[in-house]
Design a protein around this motif. Sequence first.
Motif, mmCIF file in Angstrom:
data_model
loop_
_atom_site.group_PDB
_atom_site.id
_atom_site.type_symbol
_atom_site.label_atom_id
_atom_site.label_comp_id
_atom_site.label_asym_id
_atom_site.label_seq_id
_atom_site.Cartn_x
_atom_site.Cartn_y
_atom_site.Cartn_z
ATOM 1 N N ASN A 55 -51.453 44.283 31.359
ATOM 2 C CA ASN A 55 -52.690 43.706 30.834
ATOM 3 C C ASN A 55 -53.167 42.541 31.691
ATOM 4 O O ASN A 55 -54.370 42.383 31.936
ATOM 5 C CB ASN A 55 -52.489 43.246 29.391
ATOM 6 N N ALA A 56 -52.232 41.737 32.149
ATOM 7 C CA ALA A 56 -52.589 40.614 33.013
ATOM 8 C C ALA A 56 -53.191 41.114 34.329
ATOM 9 O O ALA A 56 -54.181 40.556 34.828
ATOM 10 C CB ALA A 56 -51.354 39.753 33.288
ATOM 11 N N THR A 57 -52.614 42.176 34.864
ATOM 12 C CA THR A 57 -53.126 42.754 36.111
ATOM 13 C C THR A 57 -54.529 43.311 35.919
ATOM 14 O O THR A 57 -55.420 43.104 36.760
ATOM 15 C CB THR A 57 -52.186 43.867 36.602
ATOM 16 N N TRP A 58 -54.740 44.011 34.821
ATOM 17 C CA TRP A 58 -56.062 44.585 34.558
ATOM 18 C C TRP A 58 -57.103 43.491 34.326
ATOM 19 O O TRP A 58 -58.265 43.635 34.724
ATOM 20 C CB TRP A 58 -56.002 45.516 33.354
ATOM 21 N N ALA A 59 -56.701 42.397 33.693
ATOM 22 C CA ALA A 59 -57.631 41.287 33.473
ATOM 23 C C ALA A 59 -58.081 40.688 34.810
ATOM 24 O O ALA A 59 -59.260 40.352 34.986
ATOM 25 C CB ALA A 59 -56.979 40.218 32.599
ATOM 26 N N LYS A 60 -57.150 40.555 35.751
ATOM 27 C CA LYS A 60 -57.515 40.060 37.082
ATOM 28 C C LYS A 60 -58.476 41.035 37.765
ATOM 29 O O LYS A 60 -59.415 40.622 38.455
ATOM 30 C CB LYS A 60 -56.256 39.874 37.935
ATOM 31 N N TRP A 61 -58.228 42.344 37.580
ATOM 32 C CA TRP A 61 -59.117 43.347 38.168
ATOM 33 C C TRP A 61 -60.524 43.202 37.591
ATOM 34 O O TRP A 61 -61.521 43.254 38.333
ATOM 35 C CB TRP A 61 -58.569 44.749 37.875
ATOM 36 N N ILE A 62 -60.618 43.006 36.296
ATOM 37 C CA ILE A 62 -61.926 42.846 35.648
ATOM 38 C C ILE A 62 -62.615 41.584 36.152
ATOM 39 O O ILE A 62 -63.829 41.577 36.410
ATOM 40 C CB ILE A 62 -61.749 42.809 34.119
ATOM 41 N N ASP A 63 -61.854 40.519 36.299
ATOM 42 C CA ASP A 63 -62.405 39.260 36.827
ATOM 43 C C ASP A 63 -63.031 39.502 38.197
ATOM 44 O O ASP A 63 -64.149 39.051 38.484
ATOM 45 C CB ASP A 63 -61.281 38.228 36.920
ATOM 46 N N ASN A 64 -62.340 40.235 39.057
ATOM 47 C CA ASN A 64 -62.869 40.534 40.387
ATOM 48 C C ASN A 64 -64.078 41.462 40.307
ATOM 49 O O ASN A 64 -65.046 41.311 41.063
ATOM 50 C CB ASN A 64 -61.787 41.163 41.259
ATOM 51 N N ARG A 65 -64.031 42.417 39.381
ATOM 52 C CA ARG A 65 -65.141 43.382 39.255
ATOM 53 C C ARG A 65 -66.426 42.714 38.775
ATOM 54 O O ARG A 65 -67.522 43.180 39.091
ATOM 55 C CB ARG A 65 -64.747 44.509 38.290
ATOM 56 N N LEU A 66 -66.289 41.615 38.073
ATOM 57 C CA LEU A 66 -67.473 40.883 37.622
ATOM 58 C C LEU A 66 -68.273 40.302 38.789
ATOM 59 O O LEU A 66 -69.441 39.924 38.618
ATOM 60 C CB LEU A 66 -67.060 39.752 36.674
ATOM 61 N N LYS A 67 -67.669 40.242 39.952
ATOM 62 C CA LYS A 67 -68.371 39.730 41.127
ATOM 63 C C LYS A 67 -69.320 40.761 41.716
ATOM 64 O O LYS A 67 -70.131 40.445 42.582
ATOM 65 C CB LYS A 67 -67.345 39.295 42.183
ATOM 66 N N GLU A 68 -69.195 42.013 41.255
ATOM 67 C CA GLU A 68 -70.087 43.083 41.710
ATOM 68 C C GLU A 68 -71.070 43.420 40.604
ATOM 69 O O GLU A 68 -70.698 43.484 39.431
ATOM 70 C CB GLU A 68 -69.284 44.340 42.056
ATOM 71 N N PRO A 69 -72.339 43.659 40.946
ATOM 72 C CA PRO A 69 -73.321 44.007 39.914
ATOM 73 C C PRO A 69 -73.120 45.437 39.407
ATOM 74 O O PRO A 69 -72.443 46.249 40.042
ATOM 75 C CB PRO A 69 -74.653 43.871 40.645
ATOM 76 N N GLY A 70 -73.695 45.724 38.251
ATOM 77 C CA GLY A 70 -73.644 47.077 37.708
ATOM 78 C C GLY A 70 -72.923 47.143 36.375
ATOM 79 O O GLY A 70 -72.434 46.138 35.858
ATOM 80 N N THR A 71 -72.847 48.365 35.848
ATOM 81 C CA THR A 71 -72.216 48.611 34.549
ATOM 82 C C THR A 71 -71.134 49.668 34.696
ATOM 83 O O THR A 71 -71.384 50.734 35.270
ATOM 84 C CB THR A 71 -73.257 49.100 33.519
ATOM 85 N N VAL A 72 -69.929 49.377 34.209
ATOM 86 C CA VAL A 72 -68.826 50.325 34.277
ATOM 87 C C VAL A 72 -68.152 50.435 32.914
ATOM 88 O O VAL A 72 -68.267 49.545 32.061
ATOM 89 C CB VAL A 72 -67.789 49.936 35.354
#
Length: 308
Positions: free
Chosen positions: A260-277
């Motif tokens: 869960n901690a790893t996925w949260a970091k991934w989401i944090d990084n993904r927020l730097k890119e525009p769009g909807t996933v």
Amino acid sequence: MFKLIRSILLGSALGLAAPSMAQTAAPAPAPAPAAAKLPDTDPALWVVKDADTTIYLFGTFHALDGKTDWFNDGVKKAFDSSSKVYLEVVKPEDPAAIAPLMQKYAIATDGKPLTSKLSDKGKKDFAAALAELGAPPTAFDTFKPFFASMMLSVLQAQKLGKTGEQGAEAIITAAAKQVNKPVDQLETLDFQMSMFDALPEAEQVRLLEYTASTIDETPALFARMTKLWNDGDAEGFAKLINEMQSQSPMLYDVLLAKRNATWAKWIDNRLKEPGTVFIAVGAGHLAGKDSVQDYLAKSGIKTARVNY
């Protein structure tokens, strides 16, 4: 003990091409006729947003019986608005891709039959579980304990009419293919198998013996977990997680908290890119302390429950 682990084991096992012995389980009941109106259910859905990015977090149930209509309303709207889907793992379409993983992680190399690693009670419970599920007595002789636990979970799910083909990930994947929506993964099957394989053998044996000894309790457990999922009851899942943490801190840390901690970091990084996933992971990862949302909050990222 280990209640939520059943779902996690099942999720990883369903990512594998079903071994031949899994086909000995009782056939699943035929799905409801297409024309029948299924009961509407509302599994939990969350959203993370910033100025130009929207990330939906959907909690899945890996094996279902096709008797409810959940892929609608808010879930379908979130899916439709997303340009890409992310699952925990994408099941390989070619069964041949599974063979190397089976050889690398599932098959024991110490030359000892599986049953020789079990206690006397464990041997009796394991034999009884195999008989109950219609599997040959020697079906799992060459497997490591963790993989035998996986297969028991698959067989029991099949017996209850719950299959990966009707599970949330399969439905979402099929819908994505219909509209050519890309589907990617947060992890790989290799990683998931290595995660279980790295558990000490004593812990694997403890898990297997528990799974075998409680096989008769599985129908009630699956019914409880399915209802929690259908109702979007994240608090109910949180209670199961608390049980898991208190009974096996090691499994809790390896299978839930760290991922869960790893996925949260991934989401944090993904927020730097525009769009909807649209991210779809097991419902247990999105509930309670040390959930994905909990780790996001620790980084100052807010998640909101989508009411629909």
